[in-house]
Motif scaffolding. Sequence first.
Motif, PDB file in Angstrom:
ATOM      1  N   LEU A 110       0.836  -1.202   0.000  1.00  0.00           N
ATOM      2  CA  LEU A 110       0.000   0.000   0.000  1.00  0.00           C
ATOM      3  C   LEU A 110       0.871   1.253   0.000  1.00  0.00           C
ATOM      4  O   LEU A 110       0.629   2.195  -0.763  1.00  0.00           O
ATOM      5  N   GLU A 111       1.895   1.271   0.825  1.00  0.00           N
ATOM      6  CA  GLU A 111       2.797   2.415   0.873  1.00  0.00           C
ATOM      7  C   GLU A 111       3.526   2.588  -0.456  1.00  0.00           C
ATOM      8  O   GLU A 111       3.742   3.717  -0.904  1.00  0.00           O
ATOM      9  N   ASP A 112       3.886   1.489  -1.108  1.00  0.00           N
ATOM     10  CA  ASP A 112       4.520   1.559  -2.419  1.00  0.00           C
ATOM     11  C   ASP A 112       3.581   2.217  -3.430  1.00  0.00           C
ATOM     12  O   ASP A 112       3.997   3.046  -4.231  1.00  0.00           O
ATOM     13  N   LEU A 113       2.304   1.871  -3.373  1.00  0.00           N
ATOM     14  CA  LEU A 113       1.318   2.475  -4.278  1.00  0.00           C
ATOM     15  C   LEU A 113       1.203   3.975  -4.037  1.00  0.00           C
ATOM     16  O   LEU A 113       1.211   4.769  -4.983  1.00  0.00           O
ATOM     17  N   VAL A 114       1.092   4.386  -2.776  1.00  0.00           N
ATOM     18  CA  VAL A 114       0.989   5.812  -2.451  1.00  0.00           C
ATOM     19  C   VAL A 114       2.251   6.550  -2.917  1.00  0.00           C
ATOM     20  O   VAL A 114       2.169   7.646  -3.481  1.00  0.00           O
ATOM     21  N   ALA A 115       3.409   5.939  -2.734  1.00  0.00           N
ATOM     22  CA  ALA A 115       4.663   6.555  -3.176  1.00  0.00           C
ATOM     23  C   ALA A 115       4.694   6.707  -4.689  1.00  0.00           C
ATOM     24  O   ALA A 115       5.152   7.735  -5.215  1.00  0.00           O
ATOM     25  N   ARG A 116       4.219   5.713  -5.411  1.00  0.00           N
ATOM     26  CA  ARG A 116       4.189   5.791  -6.874  1.00  0.00           C
ATOM     27  C   ARG A 116       3.218   6.869  -7.358  1.00  0.00           C
ATOM     28  O   ARG A 116       3.496   7.571  -8.335  1.00  0.00           O
ATOM     29  N   VAL A 117       2.086   7.005  -6.692  1.00  0.00           N
ATOM     30  CA  VAL A 117       1.146   8.083  -7.033  1.00  0.00           C
ATOM     31  C   VAL A 117       1.808   9.434  -6.791  1.00  0.00           C
ATOM     32  O   VAL A 117       1.668  10.367  -7.587  1.00  0.00           O
ATOM     33  N   SER A 118       2.559   9.552  -5.710  1.00  0.00           N
ATOM     34  CA  SER A 118       3.283  10.789  -5.401  1.00  0.00           C
ATOM     35  C   SER A 118       4.266  11.149  -6.513  1.00  0.00           C
ATOM     36  O   SER A 118       4.335  12.297  -6.952  1.00  0.00           O
ATOM     37  N   VAL A 119       5.036  10.169  -6.970  1.00  0.00           N
ATOM     38  CA  VAL A 119       6.006  10.410  -8.040  1.00  0.00           C
ATOM     39  C   VAL A 119       5.286  10.823  -9.319  1.00  0.00           C
ATOM     40  O   VAL A 119       5.677  11.776  -9.997  1.00  0.00           O
ATOM     41  N   MET A 120       4.219  10.115  -9.647  1.00  0.00           N
ATOM     42  CA  MET A 120       3.469  10.428 -10.859  1.00  0.00           C
ATOM     43  C   MET A 120       2.880  11.833 -10.792  1.00  0.00           C
ATOM     44  O   MET A 120       2.966  12.605 -11.762  1.00  0.00           O
ATOM     45  N   ALA A 121       2.309  12.201  -9.643  1.00  0.00           N
ATOM     46  CA  ALA A 121       1.724  13.532  -9.485  1.00  0.00           C
ATOM     47  C   ALA A 121       2.778  14.625  -9.587  1.00  0.00           C
ATOM     48  O   ALA A 121       2.531  15.690 -10.162  1.00  0.00           O
TER      49      ALA A 121
ATOM     50  N   ALA B 251      -5.118  17.484 -18.260  1.00  0.00           N
ATOM     51  CA  ALA B 251      -5.308  18.803 -18.865  1.00  0.00           C
ATOM     52  C   ALA B 251      -3.941  19.413 -19.117  1.00  0.00           C
ATOM     53  O   ALA B 251      -2.924  18.924 -18.605  1.00  0.00           O
ATOM     54  N   ASP B 252      -3.902  20.485 -19.892  1.00  0.00           N
ATOM     55  CA  ASP B 252      -2.639  21.180 -20.116  1.00  0.00           C
ATOM     56  C   ASP B 252      -2.089  21.675 -18.793  1.00  0.00           C
ATOM     57  O   ASP B 252      -2.833  22.094 -17.908  1.00  0.00           O
ATOM     58  N   SER B 253      -0.778  21.656 -18.682  1.00  0.00           N
ATOM     59  CA  SER B 253      -0.122  22.059 -17.448  1.00  0.00           C
ATOM     60  C   SER B 253      -0.093  23.570 -17.313  1.00  0.00           C
ATOM     61  O   SER B 253       0.180  24.290 -18.265  1.00  0.00           O
ATOM     62  N   ASP B 254      -0.375  24.056 -16.105  1.00  0.00           N
ATOM     63  CA  ASP B 254      -0.186  25.472 -15.806  1.00  0.00           C
ATOM     64  C   ASP B 254       0.669  25.649 -14.555  1.00  0.00           C
ATOM     65  O   ASP B 254       0.685  26.695 -13.937  1.00  0.00           O
ATOM     66  N   ARG B 255       1.391  24.575 -14.198  1.00  0.00           N
ATOM     67  CA  ARG B 255       2.267  24.619 -13.035  1.00  0.00           C
ATOM     68  C   ARG B 255       3.440  25.546 -13.336  1.00  0.00           C
ATOM     69  O   ARG B 255       4.173  25.350 -14.291  1.00  0.00           O
ATOM     70  N   ALA B 256       3.618  26.561 -12.500  1.00  0.00           N
ATOM     71  CA  ALA B 256       4.633  27.583 -12.764  1.00  0.00           C
ATOM     72  C   ALA B 256       5.984  27.261 -12.141  1.00  0.00           C
ATOM     73  O   ALA B 256       7.004  27.724 -12.624  1.00  0.00           O
TER      74      ALA B 256
ATOM     75  N   GLU C   7       0.444  17.498 -16.063  1.00  0.00           N
ATOM     76  CA  GLU C   7      -0.809  17.365 -16.808  1.00  0.00           C
ATOM     77  C   GLU C   7      -1.850  16.548 -16.041  1.00  0.00           C
ATOM     78  O   GLU C   7      -3.030  16.570 -16.377  1.00  0.00           O
ATOM     79  N   LEU C   8      -1.414  15.835 -15.026  1.00  0.00           N
ATOM     80  CA  LEU C   8      -2.310  15.007 -14.221  1.00  0.00           C
ATOM     81  C   LEU C   8      -3.078  15.908 -13.258  1.00  0.00           C
ATOM     82  O   LEU C   8      -2.564  16.337 -12.235  1.00  0.00           O
ATOM     83  N   ARG C   9      -4.308  16.236 -13.611  1.00  0.00           N
ATOM     84  CA  ARG C   9      -5.134  17.133 -12.785  1.00  0.00           C
ATOM     85  C   ARG C   9      -5.769  16.417 -11.612  1.00  0.00           C
ATOM     86  O   ARG C   9      -5.917  16.969 -10.538  1.00  0.00           O
ATOM     87  N   ARG C  10      -6.187  15.181 -11.849  1.00  0.00           N
ATOM     88  CA  ARG C  10      -6.860  14.428 -10.786  1.00  0.00           C
ATOM     89  C   ARG C  10      -6.682  12.944 -11.054  1.00  0.00           C
ATOM     90  O   ARG C  10      -6.841  12.475 -12.177  1.00  0.00           O
ATOM     91  N   LEU C  11      -6.374  12.221 -10.008  1.00  0.00           N
ATOM     92  CA  LEU C  11      -6.287  10.772 -10.049  1.00  0.00           C
ATOM     93  C   LEU C  11      -7.024  10.241  -8.830  1.00  0.00           C
ATOM     94  O   LEU C  11      -6.821  10.736  -7.715  1.00  0.00           O
ATOM     95  N   GLU C  12      -7.902   9.293  -9.056  1.00  0.00           N
ATOM     96  CA  GLU C  12      -8.607   8.666  -7.946  1.00  0.00           C
ATOM     97  C   GLU C  12      -8.522   7.159  -8.103  1.00  0.00           C
ATOM     98  O   GLU C  12      -8.964   6.611  -9.115  1.00  0.00           O
ATOM     99  N   LEU C  13      -7.930   6.511  -7.128  1.00  0.00           N
ATOM    100  CA  LEU C  13      -7.873   5.053  -7.047  1.00  0.00           C
ATOM    101  C   LEU C  13      -8.822   4.655  -5.924  1.00  0.00           C
ATOM    102  O   LEU C  13      -8.508   4.835  -4.741  1.00  0.00           O
TER     103      LEU C  13
END
Length: 132
Positions: A76-87, A118-123, A92-98
Amino acid sequence: MAGIGVACVVRSTEDHLYGPVVSFGLAGDATDLLDDVTFGIPPLTATDVSSMVRSIRAAPRLFGYHGAPVADVARLEDLVARVSVMADELPELRRLELYPVLVSDRECSVLTARVRLADSDRADALRRALPQ
């Protein structure tokens, strides 16, 4: 076809002020009614992820509460860590829900995944932190 286990929810959202925010909680009433959720700002360390999983009030359900099997928290912790890296790496990843993520004594299975891009607007690319 998933086995019996503890249902969890892992989410990532893109906040305009903080950038990516990852959340974790157990699925069902604990999360929905009691707001029993933890949040982290990526990049998350292994210690951050461990703290997120263990800091919710319903966490004892993952560790054999009332004789139930102990869940595979490492997966479970590995999954949360992978979501963190992906985010963190995919602005472009606006929302992810598992939801639900089913964690048993031998496995961690994602039963449903929803993604919004969506297109990225992260500054900035700097580490963001929640105010203390």
